[in-house]
Design a protein around this motif. Structure first.
Motif, PDB file in Angstrom:
ATOM      1  N   PRO A  94       0.658  -1.070   0.077  1.00 11.11           N
ATOM      2  CA  PRO A  94       0.022  -0.115  -0.045  1.00 11.11           C
ATOM      3  C   PRO A  94       1.007   1.396  -0.057  1.00 11.11           C
ATOM      4  CG  PRO A  94      -0.036  -0.982   2.177  1.00 11.11           C
ATOM      5  CD  PRO A  94       0.913  -1.936   1.134  1.00 11.11           C
ATOM      6  N   LYS A  95       0.355   2.281  -0.730  1.00 11.79           N
ATOM      7  CA  LYS A  95       0.696   3.657  -0.635  1.00 11.79           C
ATOM      8  C   LYS A  95       0.317   4.330   0.700  1.00 11.79           C
ATOM      9  CE  LYS A  95       1.321   7.697  -3.414  1.00 11.79           C
ATOM     10  NZ  LYS A  95       0.876   8.597  -4.537  1.00 11.79           N
ATOM     11  N   ILE A  96       1.167   4.851   1.461  1.00 17.83           N
ATOM     12  CA  ILE A  96       0.829   5.702   2.548  1.00 17.83           C
ATOM     13  C   ILE A  96       1.195   7.208   2.269  1.00 17.83           C
ATOM     14  CG2 ILE A  96       1.459   5.823   5.176  1.00 17.83           C
ATOM     15  CD1 ILE A  96       0.525   2.776   4.339  1.00 17.83           C
ATOM     16  N   TYR A 117       7.658   5.512   9.583  1.00 15.40           N
ATOM     17  CA  TYR A 117       6.161   4.890   9.971  1.00 15.40           C
ATOM     18  C   TYR A 117       6.213   3.443  10.284  1.00 15.40           C
ATOM     19  CZ  TYR A 117       1.289   4.412   9.037  1.00 15.40           C
ATOM     20  OH  TYR A 117      -0.089   4.022   8.928  1.00 15.40           O
ATOM     21  N   ALA A 118       7.000   2.729   9.728  1.00 15.69           N
ATOM     22  CA  ALA A 118       6.905   1.221   9.906  1.00 15.69           C
ATOM     23  C   ALA A 118       7.597   1.076  11.316  1.00 15.69           C
ATOM     24  CB  ALA A 118       7.796   0.540   9.242  1.00 15.69           C
ATOM     25  N   LEU A 119       8.283   1.820  11.947  1.00 18.12           N
ATOM     26  CA  LEU A 119       8.927   1.752  13.360  1.00 18.12           C
ATOM     27  C   LEU A 119       7.539   2.285  14.147  1.00 18.12           C
ATOM     28  CD1 LEU A 119      12.489   2.897  12.794  1.00 18.12           C
ATOM     29  CD2 LEU A 119      11.637   0.683  13.433  1.00 18.12           C
ATOM     30  N   SER A 120       7.188   3.371  13.748  1.00 28.02           N
ATOM     31  CA  SER A 120       5.971   3.786  14.684  1.00 28.02           C
ATOM     32  C   SER A 120       4.710   2.588  14.706  1.00 28.02           C
ATOM     33  CB  SER A 120       5.261   4.860  14.235  1.00 28.02           C
ATOM     34  OG  SER A 120       4.270   5.270  14.855  1.00 28.02           O
ATOM     35  N   LEU A 121       4.583   2.025  13.921  1.00 27.44           N
ATOM     36  CA  LEU A 121       3.715   0.992  13.672  1.00 27.44           C
ATOM     37  C   LEU A 121       4.118  -0.271  14.611  1.00 27.44           C
ATOM     38  CD1 LEU A 121       0.955  -0.028  12.209  1.00 27.44           C
ATOM     39  CD2 LEU A 121       2.320  -1.045  10.457  1.00 27.44           C
ATOM     40  N   LEU A 122       5.543  -0.680  14.235  1.00 29.76           N
ATOM     41  CA  LEU A 122       5.787  -1.859  15.494  1.00 29.76           C
ATOM     42  C   LEU A 122       5.676  -1.229  16.780  1.00 29.76           C
ATOM     43  CD1 LEU A 122       7.261  -4.483  15.366  1.00 29.76           C
ATOM     44  CD2 LEU A 122       9.264  -3.278  15.068  1.00 29.76           C
ATOM     45  N   GLU A 123       6.263  -0.162  17.051  1.00 29.30           N
ATOM     46  CA  GLU A 123       6.165   0.326  18.557  1.00 29.30           C
ATOM     47  C   GLU A 123       4.718   0.167  19.203  1.00 29.30           C
ATOM     48  OE1 GLU A 123       7.357   4.386  21.037  1.00 29.30           O
ATOM     49  OE2 GLU A 123       8.377   3.973  19.140  1.00 29.30           O
ATOM     50  N   HIS A 124       3.915   0.699  18.308  1.00 21.55           N
ATOM     51  CA  HIS A 124       2.413   1.178  19.045  1.00 21.55           C
ATOM     52  C   HIS A 124       1.646  -0.231  18.808  1.00 21.55           C
ATOM     53  CE1 HIS A 124       3.875   5.218  18.522  1.00 21.55           C
ATOM     54  NE2 HIS A 124       3.190   5.294  19.606  1.00 21.55           N
ATOM     55  N   THR A 125       1.953  -1.148  17.736  1.00 19.89           N
ATOM     56  CA  THR A 125       0.857  -2.102  17.751  1.00 19.89           C
ATOM     57  C   THR A 125       1.531  -3.472  17.659  1.00 19.89           C
ATOM     58  OG1 THR A 125       1.360  -2.262  15.312  1.00 19.89           O
ATOM     59  CG2 THR A 125      -0.421  -0.659  15.998  1.00 19.89           C
ATOM     60  N   GLY A 126       2.889  -3.553  17.563  1.00 22.67           N
ATOM     61  CA  GLY A 126       3.590  -4.913  17.466  1.00 22.67           C
ATOM     62  C   GLY A 126       3.612  -5.431  16.041  1.00 22.67           C
ATOM     63  N   ILE A 127       2.809  -4.595  15.085  1.00 22.67           N
ATOM     64  CA  ILE A 127       2.782  -5.034  13.703  1.00 22.67           C
ATOM     65  C   ILE A 127       3.976  -4.788  12.923  1.00 22.67           C
ATOM     66  CG2 ILE A 127       1.691  -4.777  11.241  1.00 22.67           C
ATOM     67  CD1 ILE A 127      -0.742  -4.112  12.998  1.00 22.67           C
ATOM     68  N   CYS A 128       4.731  -5.916  12.240  1.00 23.99           N
ATOM     69  CA  CYS A 128       6.241  -5.714  11.632  1.00 23.99           C
ATOM     70  C   CYS A 128       5.575  -5.451   9.980  1.00 23.99           C
ATOM     71  CB  CYS A 128       6.988  -6.778  11.901  1.00 23.99           C
ATOM     72  SG  CYS A 128       8.514  -6.732  11.073  1.00 23.99           S
ATOM     73  N   ALA A 129       6.335  -4.427   9.468  1.00 27.62           N
ATOM     74  CA  ALA A 129       5.925  -4.185   8.155  1.00 27.62           C
ATOM     75  C   ALA A 129       7.325  -3.850   7.508  1.00 27.62           C
ATOM     76  CB  ALA A 129       4.963  -2.979   8.074  1.00 27.62           C
ATOM     77  N   VAL A 130       7.503  -4.052   6.423  1.00 28.53           N
ATOM     78  CA  VAL A 130       8.684  -4.059   5.665  1.00 28.53           C
ATOM     79  C   VAL A 130       8.651  -2.478   4.802  1.00 28.53           C
ATOM     80  CG1 VAL A 130      10.319  -4.495   4.025  1.00 28.53           C
ATOM     81  CG2 VAL A 130       9.177  -6.182   5.306  1.00 28.53           C
ATOM     82  N   PRO A 131       9.513  -1.418   5.196  1.00 28.71           N
ATOM     83  CA  PRO A 131       9.397  -0.353   4.494  1.00 28.71           C
ATOM     84  C   PRO A 131       9.591  -0.341   2.874  1.00 28.71           C
ATOM     85  CG  PRO A 131      10.722  -0.053   6.184  1.00 28.71           C
ATOM     86  CD  PRO A 131      10.332  -1.532   6.180  1.00 28.71           C
ATOM     87  N   GLY A 132       8.840   0.300   2.164  1.00 30.16           N
ATOM     88  CA  GLY A 132       8.928   0.329   0.731  1.00 30.16           C
ATOM     89  C   GLY A 132      10.309   0.616   0.302  1.00 30.16           C
ATOM     90  N   SER A 133      10.872   1.645   0.707  1.00 27.61           N
ATOM     91  CA  SER A 133      11.957   2.432   0.547  1.00 27.61           C
ATOM     92  C   SER A 133      13.036   1.228   0.157  1.00 27.61           C
ATOM     93  CB  SER A 133      12.731   3.231   1.390  1.00 27.61           C
ATOM     94  OG  SER A 133      12.697   2.856   2.744  1.00 27.61           O
ATOM     95  N   HIS A 142       5.665   6.732  -0.471  1.00 31.80           N
ATOM     96  CA  HIS A 142       5.931   6.114   0.486  1.00 31.80           C
ATOM     97  C   HIS A 142       5.085   4.700   0.773  1.00 31.80           C
ATOM     98  CE1 HIS A 142       7.998   9.490   1.770  1.00 31.80           C
ATOM     99  NE2 HIS A 142       7.034  10.206   1.529  1.00 31.80           N
ATOM    100  N   HIS A 143       5.566   3.568   0.683  1.00 29.56           N
ATOM    101  CA  HIS A 143       4.983   2.402   0.832  1.00 29.56           C
ATOM    102  C   HIS A 143       5.371   1.613   1.870  1.00 29.56           C
ATOM    103  CE1 HIS A 143       4.720   3.750  -3.225  1.00 29.56           C
ATOM    104  NE2 HIS A 143       3.536   3.035  -3.419  1.00 29.56           N
ATOM    105  N   LEU A 144       4.529   0.643   2.332  1.00 24.09           N
ATOM    106  CA  LEU A 144       4.838  -0.550   3.340  1.00 24.09           C
ATOM    107  C   LEU A 144       4.653  -1.829   2.448  1.00 24.09           C
ATOM    108  CD1 LEU A 144       3.289   0.592   6.351  1.00 24.09           C
ATOM    109  CD2 LEU A 144       5.506   0.768   5.777  1.00 24.09           C
ATOM    110  N   ARG A 145       5.297  -2.900   2.977  1.00 23.83           N
ATOM    111  CA  ARG A 145       4.981  -4.297   2.393  1.00 23.83           C
ATOM    112  C   ARG A 145       4.358  -4.969   3.721  1.00 23.83           C
ATOM    113  NH1 ARG A 145       8.934  -8.961   0.574  1.00 23.83           N
ATOM    114  NH2 ARG A 145       9.152  -9.346   2.804  1.00 23.83           N
TER     115      ARG A 145
END
Length: 174
Positions: A94-96, A117-133, A142-145
């Motif tokens: 997704p494009k963020i 964004y991905a680090l914030s997502l991990l810190e606040h939810t525990g969800i691990c997303a890979v940055p699109g960069s 800006h994307h996430l996988r």
């Protein structure tokens, strides 16, 4: 663990020696060997296991389709996030839309905006997303996988947490 090797256009004697050499360095477990064999030679319609094999593979495939549609629909329902229909892979990209204030904060902290964004997502939810960069995305986007492999129940809960995080992130940095 399992492996597969296919040789085409080799002399049969050379092929046998390569196969022997490759086999001497392999020691995959029985489960891996069985899975590779099933991938290469699935049960045939006349085999007793064919109905169960067909039901199980169909069930897995239908579950993946449902989860891919769930992820696609949910991401596109969140303001500031767009996602193309998922085709073939087990990932969404997704494009963020990241606010300029967050882009600047990310730069100040030494991160790409999508990593921030991905680090914030991990810190606040525990969800691990890979940055699109890391995937060569277009400059200024800006994307996430994300994957849709968790169970439907866990995926639904994770997507609700993702949405809550996105709302919080946007409120903080808008």
């Amino acid at each position: 663990r399992g492996g597969y090797m296919e040789l085409c256009g080799f002399d049969h004697e050379v092929q046998a020696e390569i196969y022997k050499l490759a086999s001497s360095g392999l020691c995959s477990n029985l489960d891996g060997q069985v899975m590779v064999d099933l991938m290469m030679r699935p049960p045939q319609p006349t085999d007793p296991s064919f109905p169960k094999f067909t039901a199980e593979t169909s069930g897995i495939f239908e579950g993946l389709k449902r989860k891919s549609e769930l992820l696609y629909q949910k991401l596109n329902s969140i303001p500031g996030i767009t996602c193309q229909p998922l085709q073939g892979a087990m990932y969404a990209f997704p494009k963020i839309e990241i606010p300029e204030k967050a882009v600047q904060t990310a730069k100040e902290e030494g991160y790409a905006p999508d990593t921030f964004y991905a680090l914030s997502l991990l810190e606040h939810t525990g969800i691990c997303a890979v940055p699109g960069s890391g995937f060569g995305q277009r400059e200024g986007t800006h994307h996430l996988r994300l994957t849709f492999l968790p169970s439907e129940e866990k995926l639904t809960a994770a997507l609700d947490m993702f949405e809550t995080h996105h709302e919080m992130f946007m409120a903080k940095y808008s």
